[in-house]
Each structure stands twice: as structure tokens, then as C-alpha cells.
Design a protein around this motif. Sequence first.
Motif, PDB file in Angstrom:
ATOM      1  N   GLU A 151      50.864  28.391  42.516  1.00 36.53           N
ATOM      2  CA  GLU A 151      49.453  28.154  42.115  1.00 36.53           C
ATOM      3  C   GLU A 151      48.415  28.224  43.449  1.00 36.53           C
ATOM      4  O   GLU A 151      47.388  28.694  43.442  1.00 36.53           O
ATOM      5  CB  GLU A 151      49.180  27.176  41.241  1.00 36.53           C
ATOM      6  CG  GLU A 151      50.141  27.056  39.760  1.00 36.53           C
ATOM      7  CD  GLU A 151      51.507  26.844  40.006  1.00 36.53           C
ATOM      8  OE1 GLU A 151      51.874  26.475  41.071  1.00 36.53           O
ATOM      9  OE2 GLU A 151      52.129  26.969  38.937  1.00 36.53           O
ATOM     10  N   PHE A 175      48.117  31.725  45.116  1.00 38.38           N
ATOM     11  CA  PHE A 175      47.147  32.493  44.456  1.00 38.38           C
ATOM     12  C   PHE A 175      45.632  32.264  44.685  1.00 38.38           C
ATOM     13  O   PHE A 175      44.934  32.783  44.480  1.00 38.38           O
ATOM     14  CB  PHE A 175      47.500  32.372  42.826  1.00 38.38           C
ATOM     15  CG  PHE A 175      48.485  33.620  42.477  1.00 38.38           C
ATOM     16  CD1 PHE A 175      48.153  34.964  42.703  1.00 38.38           C
ATOM     17  CD2 PHE A 175      49.669  33.182  42.182  1.00 38.38           C
ATOM     18  CE1 PHE A 175      49.318  35.925  42.319  1.00 38.38           C
ATOM     19  CE2 PHE A 175      50.911  34.087  41.966  1.00 38.38           C
ATOM     20  CZ  PHE A 175      50.682  35.273  42.128  1.00 38.38           C
ATOM     21  N   GLN A 176      45.631  30.756  44.544  1.00 37.95           N
ATOM     22  CA  GLN A 176      44.149  30.134  44.801  1.00 37.95           C
ATOM     23  C   GLN A 176      43.561  30.504  46.180  1.00 37.95           C
ATOM     24  O   GLN A 176      42.447  30.939  46.310  1.00 37.95           O
ATOM     25  CB  GLN A 176      44.309  28.685  44.900  1.00 37.95           C
ATOM     26  CG  GLN A 176      42.881  28.050  44.752  1.00 37.95           C
ATOM     27  CD  GLN A 176      41.856  28.443  43.801  1.00 37.95           C
ATOM     28  OE1 GLN A 176      42.203  28.619  42.569  1.00 37.95           O
ATOM     29  NE2 GLN A 176      40.745  28.966  44.165  1.00 37.95           N
ATOM     30  N   LEU A 222      42.584  34.189  45.838  1.00 38.90           N
ATOM     31  CA  LEU A 222      41.271  34.493  45.325  1.00 38.90           C
ATOM     32  C   LEU A 222      40.217  34.107  46.238  1.00 38.90           C
ATOM     33  O   LEU A 222      39.078  34.423  46.126  1.00 38.90           O
ATOM     34  CB  LEU A 222      41.338  33.710  44.050  1.00 38.90           C
ATOM     35  CG  LEU A 222      42.206  34.423  42.914  1.00 38.90           C
ATOM     36  CD1 LEU A 222      42.443  33.324  41.684  1.00 38.90           C
ATOM     37  CD2 LEU A 222      41.955  35.700  42.548  1.00 38.90           C
ATOM     38  N   HIS A 229      39.413  36.780  48.481  1.00 37.52           N
ATOM     39  CA  HIS A 229      39.011  37.857  47.687  1.00 37.52           C
ATOM     40  C   HIS A 229      37.669  37.491  47.427  1.00 37.52           C
ATOM     41  O   HIS A 229      36.735  38.478  47.519  1.00 37.52           O
ATOM     42  CB  HIS A 229      39.513  38.157  46.143  1.00 37.52           C
ATOM     43  CG  HIS A 229      39.072  39.167  45.441  1.00 37.52           C
ATOM     44  ND1 HIS A 229      39.398  40.444  45.876  1.00 37.52           N
ATOM     45  CD2 HIS A 229      38.091  39.190  44.717  1.00 37.52           C
ATOM     46  CE1 HIS A 229      38.808  41.385  45.073  1.00 37.52           C
ATOM     47  NE2 HIS A 229      37.904  40.530  44.157  1.00 37.52           N
ATOM     48  N   LEU A 269      47.453  41.931  44.471  1.00 34.78           N
ATOM     49  CA  LEU A 269      47.588  41.075  43.006  1.00 34.78           C
ATOM     50  C   LEU A 269      48.487  42.056  42.104  1.00 34.78           C
ATOM     51  O   LEU A 269      49.221  41.191  41.384  1.00 34.78           O
ATOM     52  CB  LEU A 269      46.035  40.533  42.538  1.00 34.78           C
ATOM     53  CG  LEU A 269      45.524  39.794  43.300  1.00 34.78           C
ATOM     54  CD1 LEU A 269      44.113  39.371  42.810  1.00 34.78           C
ATOM     55  CD2 LEU A 269      46.290  38.472  43.515  1.00 34.78           C
ATOM     56  N   LEU A 325      50.669  34.217  36.623  1.00 32.01           N
ATOM     57  CA  LEU A 325      49.652  34.003  37.502  1.00 32.01           C
ATOM     58  C   LEU A 325      49.073  35.144  38.206  1.00 32.01           C
ATOM     59  O   LEU A 325      47.851  35.150  38.456  1.00 32.01           O
ATOM     60  CB  LEU A 325      50.227  33.029  38.616  1.00 32.01           C
ATOM     61  CG  LEU A 325      50.581  31.597  38.286  1.00 32.01           C
ATOM     62  CD1 LEU A 325      51.446  30.803  39.135  1.00 32.01           C
ATOM     63  CD2 LEU A 325      49.528  30.612  37.897  1.00 32.01           C
ATOM     64  N   SER A 347      46.604  36.708  35.742  1.00 29.24           N
ATOM     65  CA  SER A 347      45.470  35.754  35.594  1.00 29.24           C
ATOM     66  C   SER A 347      44.717  36.136  36.813  1.00 29.24           C
ATOM     67  O   SER A 347      43.392  36.088  36.718  1.00 29.24           O
ATOM     68  CB  SER A 347      45.816  34.386  35.224  1.00 29.24           C
ATOM     69  OG  SER A 347      44.790  33.434  35.329  1.00 29.24           O
ATOM     70  N   SER A 348      45.242  36.067  37.935  1.00 27.88           N
ATOM     71  CA  SER A 348      44.347  36.234  39.203  1.00 27.88           C
ATOM     72  C   SER A 348      43.701  37.514  39.222  1.00 27.88           C
ATOM     73  O   SER A 348      42.826  37.621  39.745  1.00 27.88           O
ATOM     74  CB  SER A 348      45.326  35.966  40.438  1.00 27.88           C
ATOM     75  OG  SER A 348      45.745  34.729  40.424  1.00 27.88           O
ATOM     76  N   THR A 370      40.759  37.548  37.286  1.00 31.06           N
ATOM     77  CA  THR A 370      39.522  36.804  37.938  1.00 31.06           C
ATOM     78  C   THR A 370      39.220  37.575  39.043  1.00 31.06           C
ATOM     79  O   THR A 370      37.874  37.604  39.212  1.00 31.06           O
ATOM     80  CB  THR A 370      40.295  35.499  38.414  1.00 31.06           C
ATOM     81  OG1 THR A 370      40.712  34.630  37.349  1.00 31.06           O
ATOM     82  CG2 THR A 370      39.132  34.556  39.232  1.00 31.06           C
ATOM     83  N   ALA A 371      39.983  38.177  39.818  1.00 34.68           N
ATOM     84  CA  ALA A 371      39.619  39.318  40.819  1.00 34.68           C
ATOM     85  C   ALA A 371      38.540  40.418  40.253  1.00 34.68           C
ATOM     86  O   ALA A 371      37.409  40.880  40.896  1.00 34.68           O
ATOM     87  CB  ALA A 371      40.530  39.596  41.558  1.00 34.68           C
TER      88      ALA A 371
END
Length: 445
Positions: free
Chosen positions: A280, A283-284, A287, A290, A330, A344, A347-348, A351-352
Amino acid sequence: GERANGAEAPASAGEKEDAVSSGGRGDVTHSSSSVETLTSAPKTPDSRRQYRNLEETACFCLERIADVLCANSQRAFHSNLQLWRPVISLIEKAFRSHPSAPSYFTERAVVNALRLSIHMYPKSILKSGASKSSPGHSTSASGSKNGSSTSSSSSAQSSLSSQEAPSSSPIPHLIQVYALINTLLSPQAFYAFGLRIVGGIRVFARSNFDEFSTAQWQVIFKTYQRLRYHPKAANGAFEDLSALCKQLESANLFRQAVAALCSYFPPAQATTTWVLVPPEQIFQVLLDLHQKIPKITREEEDEENGDKKSGDSKEQVARHTLWLYSVNTLASLTKHPRHSIKELALSSLRTALLASGWSVRNAETWKHCISKTLVPMLSDLAANGSAGVQVAEKKQQQQQPPPSSVGGEINIASTISKSAKDASSSVNAMRVALEKAGGGGEVGG
């Protein structure tokens, strides 16, 4: 000193060996032979005792060399003095000794090399040069009596320091320490000294963040990648790497930073319970990088009217290139064997694609993203999903679980269907982003 006074060096190699084992002084050639002697493993008790004495002597000399070099940091890289070159050669020989089992001498070589990289960076040189008073300006009684001599000596000192000032930045020389650590230290030595390497590179990278070139950043990122599987140093190294990524303001370093971050994911052959850095957190940070793409590829504005330049400027090309690279990264993580990382990644990716701070308005970029990234990703998920359902059904037919344990079994089919739903939601999110971007009819189709 002996050579300057006219004394001769020891004539034979045996006399040199006696001089070192007894703690006597030796020349540079003797130091090189001492390091080479340390590479051979002792076999008899007498040779082991002699080896320990020689190792302690070599470590003591190495510590004093580092002290002298740190005390003369303003003159260490002058072309006429050549102080750094023999020292880095000595460190290189120390790193090459005992490749399979690191010794105490290897440890002291690593520690002193890291100490040199920390205490000899340019900012400390500037501060010491500005704050320290000249050796000729003394407040003692002898200094006050000999005012003329102190003023002349201070002028001589200032002229000497101006002549011996480094002509260029010492960073290219200091980065050699970490290049040697990456290339010469064995996995056993890297495991043994991992915590020390993390501490050294933390101070070195943060202190010289604005001084590194792209090639020098490659060495820094490579060092962090080698620390990714260290059981004790991986978390600290990832925290330092995340802090550096937050300060990233160069588009040339974006790919290197993303590659270094992705290296901290668990390997495919690792067990399901093996985790050093939580996915997690990785990935944070990905992002966050990004979201920084518009900042690091900021478009130039016209100074007269303040409007942005039209057309495919270099900033726009760089922005779309980094955006596609981030999305492709991703999407590639959806192929990871661990299902938690797949979820994950999906989901990422969603979000991107729906980043709130900015959007990509180039239809060609979206067309390339759909045809080259999203469609192959969905095809792989569908193929893996159908194969997984067949395996699950066949397994359920061969082995009927008892009714009491059905609730505790992992339902593979439902897990795969959940991944398919996440992929479908990503496609819907992409369609919404297309409508917001106002792409052409071909892209919408």
C-alpha cells in the motif's frame, strides 16, 4: 618523511613485512602490499595471529588516512596534490578483499568510505571555509607579539587555499564510493553492512540533492534497489527513497524513481507471507509521483499575455510520455502473482486515470493508452480468469470439502470475478475520462 630526510625505504619485502607487523611506518607501496596480504586466508595458528596483527595495523592506518583527508577536505581534490586518487584506490582494494566472507577490515573500509562521502561534500566545505578563521589570526599572547609574522602567514595561508581550491565539484569523486559499493561488495558484505550503508547514503543524498546529475542519480537509485530485500534495512531505505521522490522536480529522473520504487514489491517466487515493505505504501508513492507529472513538466507561459504556448511543445510531449509510462507501470503490476497486489494495482490505475488535479487532453495519448495498455491488460485478466474458473471447478469436483469448512475455504471463482469487476470499473472510469477530455469520435468508439 623518511624519504624527504634522505632516508632509504626498506630494501627487501621481508623488511617491509617486519616494519608493518611491528607497527612501524611504511610507504604507499607497503600499504598496497598490506591490503593484498589481507586477501589470503590464514591457515595455521601463527598465521592467524599474524593476520590479526596485520589487520589491526591496516585498520588503524586506514582510520588515520580518512582523518587526514577529512581535515584537508578543501585541498583533497586539487589536481596538483592528488590526495583522493590513492585513497579511493585503497578503498577499492579493501572492497575486493574477502568477497565471500567480509572481514573486520572490510567493515572499517566501508565505514570510512561512507564517512568520507559525508564529511567532504561541497556544502560543508563552503561552510567551513566561511566560518573558520585563518590559522594566522590567533588570540594568544604569542600571536599578539608577532603581529607582522601572523599577518604574513595568514596571507600565505589565504593564497595557498585559493590556489588549492577545488576547480570543480567533488561530487563526481565522492559518488565513486557508492559506485564501488554497488559493484564490488558481495551480497554477504551488503547484508552485513546494510544498515551502515543506509545511514551513509541518507545523509549524502539529502545534503547534495541539488548537486547530482542524472548519471549520479542512477548510482543513488541503484544503491537503494540493492537494499530492497535487506531484512533490516529495507524499510529505512524505502522511507528515504520516498522522501527523495517527494522532492523530485526533474522529468529525467521520473523513470528511475518509478523503477526503484517498483523494485520493493515482493518477488514472484517469494511466499505469500513474505513482506518487507507494505505494498500500500509503494502504490501511494507511485500515485504521488503520478500527480507530480504536471509540475515536473510545467508548460512555459508567454511573458507578454500569460497564455500557454499552443501546439505540441516539449513540455506537452514530456507530460504525455511520463503519463503513459506511469499508466503502463500500474497496468503491468496487475500481472503480479499475488492477488492483493493485483487489486491494489487496479485501484491505483483507476485513480491515475481519474486524477483530479489534471487530465490529458490529447486524443492520440488516450488512443495509445487504450490500444497498447488497457485492452491487452483486460485480455490477460479475462484469459487468467477463465483459466482460474476451470481450475477451481475441476478442483471442486475432485475434492468435496466438508460442510463445516466451506465457509472458511477461499473461493477462487469469486476472487476472479471481483478482479473482473474491478477491471470493468476501470474501463467505465476510462470512458468517463474520455467524455471529460472531449476526445474525437474515433477515440470514443
